[in-house]
Design a protein around this motif. Structure first.
Motif, PDB file in Angstrom:
ATOM      1  N   ILE A  44      46.619  56.067 -85.585  1.00  7.67           N
ATOM      2  CA  ILE A  44      47.581  56.470 -86.852  1.00  7.67           C
ATOM      3  C   ILE A  44      47.719  55.340 -87.671  1.00  7.67           C
ATOM      4  O   ILE A  44      48.011  54.141 -87.012  1.00  7.67           O
ATOM      5  CB  ILE A  44      48.901  56.685 -86.219  1.00  7.67           C
ATOM      6  CG1 ILE A  44      48.693  58.294 -85.219  1.00  7.67           C
ATOM      7  CG2 ILE A  44      49.909  57.255 -87.143  1.00  7.67           C
ATOM      8  CD1 ILE A  44      49.824  58.544 -84.738  1.00  7.67           C
ATOM      9  N   PRO A  97      49.197  53.463 -91.361  1.00  9.88           N
ATOM     10  CA  PRO A  97      50.154  53.466 -92.317  1.00  9.88           C
ATOM     11  C   PRO A  97      49.703  54.344 -93.528  1.00  9.88           C
ATOM     12  O   PRO A  97      48.593  54.101 -93.872  1.00  9.88           O
ATOM     13  CB  PRO A  97      50.669  52.346 -92.588  1.00  9.88           C
ATOM     14  CG  PRO A  97      49.511  51.145 -92.416  1.00  9.88           C
ATOM     15  CD  PRO A  97      48.959  52.108 -91.061  1.00  9.88           C
ATOM     16  N   GLN A 136      55.651  51.676 -94.672  1.00  8.18           N
ATOM     17  CA  GLN A 136      55.060  51.993 -93.026  1.00  8.18           C
ATOM     18  C   GLN A 136      54.094  50.966 -92.459  1.00  8.18           C
ATOM     19  O   GLN A 136      54.296  50.514 -91.440  1.00  8.18           O
ATOM     20  CB  GLN A 136      54.160  53.498 -93.139  1.00  8.18           C
ATOM     21  CG  GLN A 136      54.982  54.616 -93.454  1.00  8.18           C
ATOM     22  CD  GLN A 136      54.126  55.754 -93.062  1.00  8.18           C
ATOM     23  OE1 GLN A 136      53.046  55.961 -92.873  1.00  8.18           O
ATOM     24  NE2 GLN A 136      54.667  57.163 -93.242  1.00  8.18           N
ATOM     25  N   MET A 181      55.434  49.456 -88.922  1.00  6.97           N
ATOM     26  CA  MET A 181      54.408  49.597 -87.846  1.00  6.97           C
ATOM     27  C   MET A 181      54.219  48.094 -87.214  1.00  6.97           C
ATOM     28  O   MET A 181      54.353  48.133 -85.918  1.00  6.97           O
ATOM     29  CB  MET A 181      53.081  49.956 -88.081  1.00  6.97           C
ATOM     30  CG  MET A 181      53.307  51.688 -88.386  1.00  6.97           C
ATOM     31  SD  MET A 181      51.772  52.483 -89.125  1.00  6.97           S
ATOM     32  CE  MET A 181      50.763  51.998 -87.757  1.00  6.97           C
ATOM     33  N   GLY A 185      58.222  59.022 -92.642  1.00  6.63           N
ATOM     34  CA  GLY A 185      57.521  58.800 -91.679  1.00  6.63           C
ATOM     35  C   GLY A 185      58.391  57.861 -90.329  1.00  6.63           C
ATOM     36  O   GLY A 185      57.774  57.257 -89.357  1.00  6.63           O
ATOM     37  N   LEU A 190      56.496  57.783 -86.884  1.00  7.82           N
ATOM     38  CA  LEU A 190      55.722  56.688 -86.332  1.00  7.82           C
ATOM     39  C   LEU A 190      56.588  55.974 -84.837  1.00  7.82           C
ATOM     40  O   LEU A 190      55.685  55.336 -84.422  1.00  7.82           O
ATOM     41  CB  LEU A 190      55.872  55.485 -87.500  1.00  7.82           C
ATOM     42  CG  LEU A 190      54.972  55.952 -88.551  1.00  7.82           C
ATOM     43  CD1 LEU A 190      55.000  54.967 -89.749  1.00  7.82           C
ATOM     44  CD2 LEU A 190      53.631  56.111 -88.365  1.00  7.82           C
ATOM     45  N   GLN A 237      54.633  55.253 -81.570  1.00 12.63           N
ATOM     46  CA  GLN A 237      54.652  53.961 -80.926  1.00 12.63           C
ATOM     47  C   GLN A 237      54.974  53.998 -79.393  1.00 12.63           C
ATOM     48  O   GLN A 237      54.723  53.442 -78.401  1.00 12.63           O
ATOM     49  CB  GLN A 237      55.474  53.017 -81.512  1.00 12.63           C
ATOM     50  CG  GLN A 237      55.644  51.616 -80.815  1.00 12.63           C
ATOM     51  CD  GLN A 237      54.343  50.749 -81.075  1.00 12.63           C
ATOM     52  OE1 GLN A 237      53.534  51.025 -82.050  1.00 12.63           O
ATOM     53  NE2 GLN A 237      54.443  49.711 -80.335  1.00 12.63           N
TER      54      GLN A 237
END
Length: 354
Positions: A123, A125, A130, A134, A152, A156, A160
């Motif tokens: 996945i 950004p 994002q 991340m 998101g 996200l 994670q």
């Protein structure tokens, strides 16, 4: 020939305009870059206000120098993704444009972007916000993700959490939300307590099912490795070697937020997400999220990412809706401010005349 290595055939400048011609070595990949009926190319044209023309294995870009550069970087990056075996969708084009837009920070090559790797795939950004979020999720033990719907934040964080569970970095995932009665009273909903609160937790279930097969979600939930529960169920617990996510945190009270934050035990990661423009608490009740940010932001080990409407990655209309609401809120604040200024001016004039 790789687009990132040597694909700029000609460049010319005319006033503030610029023209660049790119060449791509793989016609099959170029066809995917263009999209059906050149829809990807048209999307780039409309977003950047440049002109794109494809002849053979070449794409000519003309327009404003800055926008031509953005188009060049975007097309090169997308072609590199195709070379690595990725497929392109319209949302990938939009994400690449956001990541390479003028003023976007950090502005990284698409090949250098962070990624969260789950067994369902990597996945990446889709916006500058994002990207930073991340990176923060990977480094910090506690992260706050603040911003509008569609950025998101929760998705996200769940990604994670799943990645860390699957690699054995945590033993369990705990997903929680405050069950605030946003216009509908829980007591009037049918079913037992679980059935009453499940609608509030549905977005968390949806994110989980995107990250791993449904049967695995059910199995891990039955084994206690994944727990989805209202915030009230967290009281009195210490969470060790867990990844805990508190979603819709703007609807907590300060005491609830303090209770959640102090559940943190050894080896635990925490992510708190929310949108301060979507508070459903009764009038006069302070949001626990706002209170927490005012209290702990800047504390070592805590990261805060603030998303903007430019980070919205749902349907483009969602971003425009968020912008329209922001503009109305700003206009209303201006009206109130002008009214107060006018009132103070009249009071001052009245005092002077006396």
């Amino acid at each position: 020939m790789s687009a990132d290595r040597s694909n700029t055939l000609t460049q010319s400048n005319a006033g503030q305009g610029r023209a660049v011609t790119l060449q791509f070595g793989n016609n099959a990949l170029l066809s995917q870059l263009l999209g059906d009926h050149d829809r990807h190319l048209i999307r780039v044209e409309q977003a950047l206000g440049v002109r794109l023309a494809c002849r053979g294995n070449r794409i000519a870009i003309t327009g404003d120098a800055t926008q031509v550069e953005t188009a060049q970087v975007t097309l090169n990056g997308l072609y590199s993704r195709l070379e690595r075996g990725h497929q392109l969708s319209s949302s990938d084009i939009d994400a690449a444009l956001k990541l390479n837009a003028r003023g976007a920070e950090p502005r990284l090559p698409l090949s250098d972007l962070p990624a969260i790797r789950t067994r369902r795939g990597a996945i990446q950004p889709r916006s500058p916000g994002q990207t930073g979020y991340m990176e923060m999720l990977a480094r910090h033990e506690m992260v706050f993700g603040i911003g509008p719907a569609g950025t998101g934040k929760t998705y996200l964080a769940v990604a994670q959490a799943v990645a860390m569970l699957q690699t054995g970095q945590v033993d369990r995932i705990i997903l929680s939300r405050p069950a605030v009665e946003a216009g509908e009273r829980l007591g009037f909903l049918p079913g037992d307590m679980k059935e009453k609160v499940d609608p509030y937790l549905r977005p968390l279930y949806d994110a989980l099912n995107d990250m791993m097969p449904g049967d695995q979600v059910i199995r891990r939930m039955a084994a206690g490795e994944i727990e989805v529960a209202p915030l009230a169920f967290m009281r009195g617990r210490t969470l060790s070697h867990a990844f805990a996510i508190l979603d819709e945190a703007q609807n907590t009270t300060p005491m609830q937020m303090k209770m959640f934050l102090t559940r943190m035990g050894e080896g635990t990661r925490m992510v708190i997400t929310g949108d301060l423009s979507q508070i459903d608490l009764p009038n006069g009740v302070t949001s626990g999220l706002a209170d927490a940010l005012a209290t702990v932001e800047g504390v070592q080990g805590i990261g805060v990412t603030r998303f903007s409407r430019q980070d919205v990655v749902r349907h483009p209309l969602v971003g425009r809706i968020v912008e329209a609401y922001d503009q109305r809120a700003t206009a209303e604040q201006d009206v109130v401010r002008d009214a107060r200024r006018h009132h103070r001016s009249r009071e001052s004039d009245s005092g002077t005349s006396k």
